[in-house]
Design a protein around this motif. Structure first.
Motif, mmCIF file in Angstrom:
data_model
loop_
_atom_site.group_PDB
_atom_site.id
_atom_site.type_symbol
_atom_site.label_atom_id
_atom_site.label_comp_id
_atom_site.label_asym_id
_atom_site.label_seq_id
_atom_site.Cartn_x
_atom_site.Cartn_y
_atom_site.Cartn_z
ATOM 1 N N LEU A 187 0.857 -1.190 0.000
ATOM 2 C CA LEU A 187 0.000 0.000 0.000
ATOM 3 C C LEU A 187 0.888 1.234 0.000
ATOM 4 O O LEU A 187 1.758 1.395 0.859
ATOM 5 C CB LEU A 187 -0.937 0.041 1.209
ATOM 6 C CG LEU A 187 -1.944 1.198 1.093
ATOM 7 C CD1 LEU A 187 -3.369 0.724 1.281
ATOM 8 C CD2 LEU A 187 -1.632 2.327 2.071
ATOM 9 N N HIS A 262 2.751 10.958 7.771
ATOM 10 C CA HIS A 262 1.686 10.368 6.968
ATOM 11 C C HIS A 262 0.908 9.286 7.696
ATOM 12 O O HIS A 262 -0.276 9.118 7.460
ATOM 13 C CB HIS A 262 2.272 9.768 5.688
ATOM 14 C CG HIS A 262 2.918 10.783 4.803
ATOM 15 N ND1 HIS A 262 2.213 11.825 4.252
ATOM 16 C CD2 HIS A 262 4.202 10.930 4.399
ATOM 17 C CE1 HIS A 262 3.032 12.567 3.523
ATOM 18 N NE2 HIS A 262 4.247 12.054 3.609
ATOM 19 N N TYR A 267 -0.969 2.432 12.854
ATOM 20 C CA TYR A 267 -1.556 2.157 11.535
ATOM 21 C C TYR A 267 -0.658 1.218 10.740
ATOM 22 O O TYR A 267 -1.129 0.256 10.124
ATOM 23 C CB TYR A 267 -1.771 3.457 10.759
ATOM 24 C CG TYR A 267 -2.204 3.227 9.327
ATOM 25 C CD1 TYR A 267 -3.524 2.935 9.027
ATOM 26 C CD2 TYR A 267 -1.280 3.261 8.280
ATOM 27 C CE1 TYR A 267 -3.926 2.688 7.717
ATOM 28 C CE2 TYR A 267 -1.667 3.018 6.971
ATOM 29 C CZ TYR A 267 -2.988 2.732 6.692
ATOM 30 O OH TYR A 267 -3.380 2.484 5.399
ATOM 31 N N LEU A 271 -1.608 -2.299 9.228
ATOM 32 C CA LEU A 271 -1.517 -2.466 7.766
ATOM 33 C C LEU A 271 -0.679 -3.690 7.417
ATOM 34 O O LEU A 271 -1.034 -4.489 6.543
ATOM 35 C CB LEU A 271 -0.915 -1.203 7.143
ATOM 36 C CG LEU A 271 -0.709 -1.227 5.634
ATOM 37 C CD1 LEU A 271 -2.044 -1.313 4.899
ATOM 38 C CD2 LEU A 271 0.068 0.012 5.184
ATOM 39 N N ASP B 115 -11.963 0.592 2.174
ATOM 40 C CA ASP B 115 -11.363 -0.631 2.704
ATOM 41 C C ASP B 115 -11.220 -0.438 4.200
ATOM 42 O O ASP B 115 -10.406 0.373 4.661
ATOM 43 C CB ASP B 115 -10.005 -0.848 2.026
ATOM 44 C CG ASP B 115 -9.344 -2.160 2.445
ATOM 45 O OD1 ASP B 115 -9.563 -2.602 3.599
ATOM 46 O OD2 ASP B 115 -8.602 -2.725 1.623
ATOM 47 N N THR B 118 -7.476 -1.111 5.563
ATOM 48 C CA THR B 118 -6.364 -0.228 5.186
ATOM 49 C C THR B 118 -6.772 1.244 5.188
ATOM 50 O O THR B 118 -5.913 2.125 5.155
ATOM 51 C CB THR B 118 -5.837 -0.555 3.769
ATOM 52 O OG1 THR B 118 -6.868 -0.256 2.814
ATOM 53 C CG2 THR B 118 -5.450 -2.014 3.646
ATOM 54 N N GLY B 119 -8.069 1.518 5.185
ATOM 55 C CA GLY B 119 -8.548 2.894 5.133
ATOM 56 C C GLY B 119 -8.535 3.505 3.741
ATOM 57 O O GLY B 119 -8.849 4.678 3.569
ATOM 58 N N ARG B 120 -8.196 2.710 2.752
ATOM 59 C CA ARG B 120 -8.120 3.255 1.384
ATOM 60 C C ARG B 120 -9.521 3.533 0.831
ATOM 61 O O ARG B 120 -10.408 2.697 0.918
ATOM 62 C CB ARG B 120 -7.384 2.268 0.484
ATOM 63 C CG ARG B 120 -7.563 2.574 -1.014
ATOM 64 C CD ARG B 120 -6.294 2.314 -1.795
ATOM 65 N NE ARG B 120 -5.318 3.376 -1.535
ATOM 66 C CZ ARG B 120 -4.063 3.345 -1.923
ATOM 67 N NH1 ARG B 120 -3.596 2.306 -2.565
ATOM 68 N NH2 ARG B 120 -3.251 4.341 -1.640
ATOM 69 N N THR B 237 -6.816 10.425 3.538
ATOM 70 C CA THR B 237 -5.752 9.467 3.196
ATOM 71 C C THR B 237 -6.037 8.163 3.933
ATOM 72 O O THR B 237 -6.747 8.153 4.948
ATOM 73 C CB THR B 237 -4.378 9.996 3.607
ATOM 74 O OG1 THR B 237 -4.344 10.110 5.035
ATOM 75 C CG2 THR B 237 -4.091 11.367 2.982
ATOM 76 N N PRO B 238 -5.482 7.052 3.447
ATOM 77 C CA PRO B 238 -5.757 5.771 4.113
ATOM 78 C C PRO B 238 -5.498 5.791 5.624
ATOM 79 O O PRO B 238 -6.371 5.361 6.389
ATOM 80 C CB PRO B 238 -4.853 4.778 3.369
ATOM 81 C CG PRO B 238 -4.737 5.357 2.000
ATOM 82 C CD PRO B 238 -4.716 6.864 2.201
ATOM 83 N N PRO B 239 -4.351 6.318 6.100
ATOM 84 C CA PRO B 239 -4.159 6.302 7.559
ATOM 85 C C PRO B 239 -5.198 7.133 8.306
ATOM 86 O O PRO B 239 -5.634 6.761 9.399
ATOM 87 C CB PRO B 239 -2.751 6.899 7.733
ATOM 88 C CG PRO B 239 -2.064 6.635 6.437
ATOM 89 C CD PRO B 239 -3.130 6.766 5.390
ATOM 90 N N TRP B 242 -8.491 5.252 8.414
ATOM 91 C CA TRP B 242 -8.353 4.142 9.357
ATOM 92 C C TRP B 242 -8.482 4.658 10.797
ATOM 93 O O TRP B 242 -9.139 4.024 11.628
ATOM 94 C CB TRP B 242 -7.008 3.452 9.145
ATOM 95 C CG TRP B 242 -6.812 2.246 10.013
ATOM 96 C CD1 TRP B 242 -7.298 0.983 9.793
ATOM 97 C CD2 TRP B 242 -6.098 2.196 11.253
ATOM 98 N NE1 TRP B 242 -6.925 0.151 10.808
ATOM 99 C CE2 TRP B 242 -6.188 0.864 11.723
ATOM 100 C CE3 TRP B 242 -5.393 3.134 12.012
ATOM 101 C CZ2 TRP B 242 -5.585 0.459 12.912
ATOM 102 C CZ3 TRP B 242 -4.796 2.726 13.193
ATOM 103 C CH2 TRP B 242 -4.903 1.400 13.635
#
Lengths: 288, 251
Positions: A187, A262, A267, A271, B115, B118-120, B237-239, B242
């Motif tokens: 990712l 980021h 996280y 992940l 998702d 993953t937070g996407r 953003t994904p993070p 999430w």
């Protein structure tokens, strides 16, 4: 910015390249695709006084002839372009799955396999695949030829056990094993960016249990790293959603990546677990 | 047409690209000038007694033989025109001005998938429909929509400034400031409904940058709906998604 001044030698053989590197000593650097080195030069993060160009040194062949195939190994010359492997049927399926994540389409046209290995970025896909598949790094130098296991080659970000004057000349990759399934998961925040986390899994499905399980992670560690606890937990197991999830939890507990602007460390751990879980299930399905 | 340049003329609200004033306002002046010029060309042809006289000859007469022009016509083929729509007033005594002649309209609808692990956020489908009045150049109009949409997606899913506690900008390079590139921008379906404006010269309204404003809202609302939260903050953003899903324990 422009790079600092340097001398340039285009080596027309491996011997010429090694001689030039030895003569240049610590201030000499090899260049091939230049996709990492040239930006670093332009930002003056590195200041070599001599660049030895490997592009004409005859290191751009892929050998998978019968003599080598008997041992189940493909030898990829150091200056073979990443893009060339993407569409080559001899490329191991795991590496083929990972290559689209390596930089961008245009950087892969110039970037080389050997360069990626020698650069040893902890978030690089090719070193991770090489380690996960149990390949080797072939180097040549003043003391002759060495063939090094990835675990003994990658030390940390941008640091390897390559000795002064030594050059990565090739990598060797095992051919796919019978009943093998592989999966690569990554990712990144944008297409082509370094991954926040990446996972390479290879396993064999023998009598409906997983054998020879290899679970390696990168980007959340400073070099390709095997998750031994996860491998042991999955070895001999028939993978299901539940057992893959358990393996993912083990993987998350096994890494401790630092957070960044980021993403938090929490996280990145989660992940990693998710990507391990998904890669295990995909590899398992593929091996069926 | 003259370029606006504050070195040669004072700044006005027409000096720059504000309030979609080109198709709504500037085009009115262009049209008025063109109509004046057409009348002059017609008059020159009539004076010459040849209604089929080529534009090349007309221009030649106007420039090189001013004596041959109808009485009262000045030499050259040029026209100056002023035009303002009835909806625009000059700045008031406090220097305030409503600078939009007419307003375009947008409706955006999108479907997203989140998702949960993953937070996407994946934008599965995105449809934008614009009413920009008469489209003066449909290809350019779609270009404006696509460019504005890319900016909107960037604001919704990628770009932000991050400062540390001492106020240092942590996103000072394009490595950390996540400007998306082409593969990051979802496919866009574009539709147009053209209800012409009664107040602009050609019935055109504005369209520039419209999706820059609508896409962040549309995507944020879709994600809020998907994850059952009404306190989402951009960029998603994904993070960050999430964290929204998992603050207070795994969802």
């Amino acid at each position: 910015m422009k790079p600092p001044a340097f001398d340039y030698i285009a080596a027309h053989s491996l011997e010429e390249a090694l001689a030039a590197l030895q003569e240049g000593g610590d201030d000499a650097k090899p260049i091939a695709g230049g996709q990492s080195l040239v930006p670093a030069l332009n930002m003056r993060l590195v200041r070599p006084t001599l660049l030895v160009d490997l592009n004409r040194a005859g290191l751009d062949t892929i050998e998978a002839n019968s003599a080598i195939e008997e041992t189940g190994v493909i030898r990829i010359g150091a200056t073979v372009r990443q893009a060339a492997l993407e569409h080559d049927p001899r490329t191991h399926p795991l590496l083929r799955e990972a290559l689209p994540h390596v930089g961008h389409f245009v950087t892969r046209n110039r970037g080389t396999v050997g360069g990626s290995v020698a650069h040893a970025d902890g978030a690089a896909e090719i070193p991770l695949c090489l380690a996960a598949l149990g390949g080797t790094v072939v180097v040549e130098g003043p003391r002759g030829r060495r063939e090094i296991a990835p675990a003994d080659f990658f030390v940390t970000h941008y640091l390897t056990t390559l000795a002064p004057g030594e050059l990565v000349v090739a990598t060797t990759w095992p051919s796919p094993a019978p009943d093998e399934g592989v999966a690569f998961e990554e990712l990144s925040l944008r297409a082509g960016d370094y991954g926040l986390a990446m996972v390479a899994v290879a396993l064999r499905r023998v009598e409906d249990v997983a054998r020879d399980v290899r679970v390696w992670v990168g980007a959340v560690t400073d070099r390709p790293t095997a998750l031994a606890d996860v491998e042991h937990a999955v070895e001999g197991v028939s993978l299901t959603g539940a057992s893959a999830h358990e393996a993912g939890l083990l993987a998350a507990a096994a890494v401790d990546p630092p957070g960044s602007i980021h993403a938090s460390g929490a996280y990145l751990r989660h992940l990693t677990g998710t990507l391990v879980e998904r890669a295990l299930l995909r590899a398992w399905e593929q091996a069926a | 047409m003259a370029e606006m340049d504050t070195a040669s003329v004072p700044w006005t609200v027409a000096s720059g690209n504000y309030s979609s004033r080109f198709s709504g306002v500037a085009v009115g002046a262009v049209q008025a000038a063109a109509l004046k010029l057409r009348a002059k060309i017609d008059a020159i042809r009539a004076h010459a007694g040849d209604e089929g006289l080529s534009l090349r000859r007309v221009a030649g007469m106007a420039h090189w033989n001013p004596e041959g022009l109808p009485a009262g016509e000045v030499p050259g083929l040029a026209a100056v025109a002023f035009w303002a729509p009835p909806t625009l007033d000059p700045p008031d005594t406090d220097d305030r001005v409503a600078s939009s002649a007419a307003h375009g309209f947008i409706v955006d609808i999108c479907a997203v998938e989140v998702d949960r692990e993953t937070g996407r956020v994946s934008v599965l489908d995105y449809i934008t429909v614009h009413d920009a009045g008469r489209l003066l150049n449909p290809l350019l109009a779609d270009g404006q929509v696509l460019g504005g949409f890319a900016h909107g997606v960037a604001a919704a899913l990628y770009e932000r400034h991050v400062y540390d506690e001492e106020g240092n900008l942590m996103t000072a390079s394009l490595v950390d400031y996540l400007a998306p590139t082409a593969p990051d921008i979802p496919a866009l379906r574009i539709g147009h409904i053209s209800s012409t404006s009664p107040v602009t010269a050609l019935g055109a309204k504005g369209i520039g940058e419209g999706n820059t404003m609508s896409a962040p809202v549309c995507i944020a609302n879709a994600v809020a709906d998907a994850i059952g939260r009404d306190d989402v903050e951009l960029p998603l953003t994904p993070p960050r998604v999430w964290e929204l899903l998992h603050d207070g324990g795994p969802a």
